[in-house]
Motif scaffolding. Sequence first.
Motif, PDB file in Angstrom:
ATOM      1  N   PHE A 119       0.675  -1.324  -0.138  1.00 36.95           N
ATOM      2  CA  PHE A 119       0.300  -0.157  -0.058  1.00 36.95           C
ATOM      3  C   PHE A 119       1.239   1.083  -0.202  1.00 36.95           C
ATOM      4  O   PHE A 119       0.453   2.296  -1.109  1.00 36.95           O
ATOM      5  CB  PHE A 119      -1.028   0.400   1.128  1.00 36.95           C
ATOM      6  CG  PHE A 119      -2.172   1.554   0.991  1.00 36.95           C
ATOM      7  CD1 PHE A 119      -3.112   1.410   0.868  1.00 36.95           C
ATOM      8  CD2 PHE A 119      -1.329   2.694   2.003  1.00 36.95           C
ATOM      9  CE1 PHE A 119      -3.670   2.043   0.457  1.00 36.95           C
ATOM     10  CE2 PHE A 119      -2.140   3.488   2.084  1.00 36.95           C
ATOM     11  CZ  PHE A 119      -3.479   3.112   0.532  1.00 36.95           C
ATOM     12  N   ALA A 158      -8.397  -4.659  -7.316  1.00 38.84           N
ATOM     13  CA  ALA A 158      -9.407  -5.418  -6.616  1.00 38.84           C
ATOM     14  C   ALA A 158      -9.589  -6.783  -6.921  1.00 38.84           C
ATOM     15  O   ALA A 158     -10.337  -7.038  -5.909  1.00 38.84           O
ATOM     16  CB  ALA A 158     -10.372  -3.943  -5.756  1.00 38.84           C
ATOM     17  N   PHE A 172      -7.707  -9.146  -6.444  1.00 36.96           N
ATOM     18  CA  PHE A 172      -6.713  -9.491  -4.294  1.00 36.96           C
ATOM     19  C   PHE A 172      -8.731 -10.919  -4.553  1.00 36.96           C
ATOM     20  O   PHE A 172      -8.144 -11.638  -3.147  1.00 36.96           O
ATOM     21  CB  PHE A 172      -7.464  -8.201  -4.036  1.00 36.96           C
ATOM     22  CG  PHE A 172      -6.978  -8.361  -2.622  1.00 36.96           C
ATOM     23  CD1 PHE A 172      -6.948  -8.952  -1.949  1.00 36.96           C
ATOM     24  CD2 PHE A 172      -5.933  -6.962  -2.561  1.00 36.96           C
ATOM     25  CE1 PHE A 172      -6.573  -9.092  -0.702  1.00 36.96           C
ATOM     26  CE2 PHE A 172      -5.704  -7.063  -1.257  1.00 36.96           C
ATOM     27  CZ  PHE A 172      -5.363  -8.016   0.015  1.00 36.96           C
ATOM     28  N   LEU A 205       0.593 -11.070  -3.616  1.00 35.11           N
ATOM     29  CA  LEU A 205      -0.657 -10.020  -3.361  1.00 35.11           C
ATOM     30  C   LEU A 205      -0.314  -8.848  -3.113  1.00 35.11           C
ATOM     31  O   LEU A 205      -0.770  -7.833  -2.867  1.00 35.11           O
ATOM     32  CB  LEU A 205      -0.951 -11.341  -2.332  1.00 35.11           C
ATOM     33  CG  LEU A 205      -2.915 -10.488  -1.578  1.00 35.11           C
ATOM     34  CD1 LEU A 205      -2.808 -10.657  -2.606  1.00 35.11           C
ATOM     35  CD2 LEU A 205      -2.184 -11.093   0.022  1.00 35.11           C
ATOM     36  N   VAL A 206       1.460  -8.674  -2.145  1.00 36.10           N
ATOM     37  CA  VAL A 206       1.630  -7.599  -2.091  1.00 36.10           C
ATOM     38  C   VAL A 206       1.776  -6.639  -3.563  1.00 36.10           C
ATOM     39  O   VAL A 206       1.584  -5.529  -3.655  1.00 36.10           O
ATOM     40  CB  VAL A 206       3.178  -7.056  -1.480  1.00 36.10           C
ATOM     41  CG1 VAL A 206       4.042  -6.254  -1.112  1.00 36.10           C
ATOM     42  CG2 VAL A 206       2.915  -7.851  -0.497  1.00 36.10           C
ATOM     43  N   PHE A 249      -1.375  -4.569  -4.630  1.00 35.51           N
ATOM     44  CA  PHE A 249      -1.567  -3.989  -3.720  1.00 35.51           C
ATOM     45  C   PHE A 249      -1.805  -2.117  -4.764  1.00 35.51           C
ATOM     46  O   PHE A 249      -2.457  -1.442  -4.525  1.00 35.51           O
ATOM     47  CB  PHE A 249      -1.301  -3.678  -2.738  1.00 35.51           C
ATOM     48  CG  PHE A 249      -2.334  -3.738  -1.307  1.00 35.51           C
ATOM     49  CD1 PHE A 249      -2.368  -3.052  -0.290  1.00 35.51           C
ATOM     50  CD2 PHE A 249      -3.217  -4.512  -1.558  1.00 35.51           C
ATOM     51  CE1 PHE A 249      -3.162  -2.983   0.499  1.00 35.51           C
ATOM     52  CE2 PHE A 249      -4.727  -4.438  -1.114  1.00 35.51           C
ATOM     53  CZ  PHE A 249      -3.897  -3.400   0.312  1.00 35.51           C
ATOM     54  N   SER A 288      -4.260  -0.677  -7.024  1.00 34.14           N
ATOM     55  CA  SER A 288      -5.189  -1.161  -5.777  1.00 34.14           C
ATOM     56  C   SER A 288      -5.298   0.767  -5.369  1.00 34.14           C
ATOM     57  O   SER A 288      -6.603   0.973  -5.500  1.00 34.14           O
ATOM     58  CB  SER A 288      -5.917  -1.426  -4.944  1.00 34.14           C
ATOM     59  OG  SER A 288      -6.703  -1.279  -3.922  1.00 34.14           O
ATOM     60  N   VAL A 289      -4.808   0.968  -6.063  1.00 38.12           N
ATOM     61  CA  VAL A 289      -3.751   2.988  -5.039  1.00 38.12           C
ATOM     62  C   VAL A 289      -4.421   3.542  -5.908  1.00 38.12           C
ATOM     63  O   VAL A 289      -3.934   4.631  -5.423  1.00 38.12           O
ATOM     64  CB  VAL A 289      -2.652   2.208  -4.019  1.00 38.12           C
ATOM     65  CG1 VAL A 289      -2.071   3.610  -4.017  1.00 38.12           C
ATOM     66  CG2 VAL A 289      -3.092   1.418  -2.762  1.00 38.12           C
TER      67      VAL A 289
END
Lengths: 185, 133, 115
Positions: free
Chosen positions: B45, B84, B87, B113-114, B117, B120-121
């Motif tokens: 993030f 998203a 994820f 997974l990292v 993100f 998504s941001v």
Amino acid sequence: MIELLGLLLIFMIIGAIIAVETRDLLASVICVGAVGFGASIAFLLLRAPDVAIIQIVVEVLVLVILIRATISRDLTAISGDREFFGMVVAIVLLFVVFLFGMRVFEHLPPFGQPAIETLAQSPARVYIESGLRDTGAANLVTSVLLDYRAYDTLGEATVLFTAILGALAILRKKARKRKEDREEE
Amino acid sequence: MNGEKNQQSGMTTIVRTVCRWVVGCIFLFGVYIVLYGHLTPGGGFAGGVIIACAFVLLTLSFGKEVSLTKLSKGVASELDSVGALMFLIIALLGMWTIWGGNSSPILFRNIILVWTFISSVLAVFLYVTLPLA
Amino acid sequence: MLYALCLLLFVVGLYGVVTKKNVIKIVISLVIMGYAVNLFLIMLGYREKGVAPIIDQTTEAAKFAQTSVDPLPQALVLTAIVIGLGVTALMVAICIRLYERYGTFDITEMRKLKG
């Protein structure tokens, strides 16, 4: 260490009071920035570098958003007088809230002794002891966030996505134009 | 870069020159934080927000047009949605391993997974550019 | 003592939410309250003379478990900060729309104008 943290907190409180009480909106936003960066340094002192990084980054974005919201409007200073009676009542009530909060702190463990020391079956103990072996991540915060509690993070991503979607829907230009056209007809 | 065309929007020459030097560094730092989030402080993030901050800096210094040529609104929106969705799919994969009898609490190895993100941001970029108009 | 200062920061934010009439001021006060809560949660996990929860190759596991600070509140506060960013963005968007609609940030003026 504790004294430094206390000084930092006092700085943050002063910044917060100025941010709440000043009449210039731009100065208020900048004071919130000071409070946020103070919080970031406090996180660093409390041995939470991940949280410190994310606090700085998020603080910058919040500042950009808030300044953009306030600076281009022509009404940046607050006019009008304050109601003296309402303010006194609010301060008395908040003082009562503060006293009740102080009573709560008597039941907490003292500063510097986290719950993992007293609770034998605390989940954090498992994370610390077997985090590297289970997940392969040296950074335990990442391993908790993205392995042990990944569904929490999924919910967080969903909330963030929905919030941005809502902001976009509110700020959309097309719908407003259509509405103005309808009002003109 | 097309400096003459966008002379009217954005900030002064000093800000533009400094930003031209700094933006690449900020972008690289964001990528580093995303890729090494499992070893050093940071994570997906924070790195994603730093990358978004690079675009915010572009928007503030050069104006909206230049920034939108680097990353158009549609692409940013797609990245956001793809992040998203990825994820969600990985979360369902974890569900599937539980149903398959492997009831370990560990769902993923961290890298993928990292990385997801980041996309998504980038939505933050979308939001910040919007009220600038 | 530090907990009390955190509570004081929270109460300052609460004071702003209760008494201020400007919408941006209310948003700012909510942000300050969020900072206070995050700081308090991180403080709960702090250990005296602790180290950051990042495993070094040189330290052995048992010693690390005795000295590390609690990683669980840090992870949860990280989530809370991110959600706070989303909520703040949404609130500011609503404020901008309110300003365009009513031409003011003052909530009492808005109530009068609604009619």
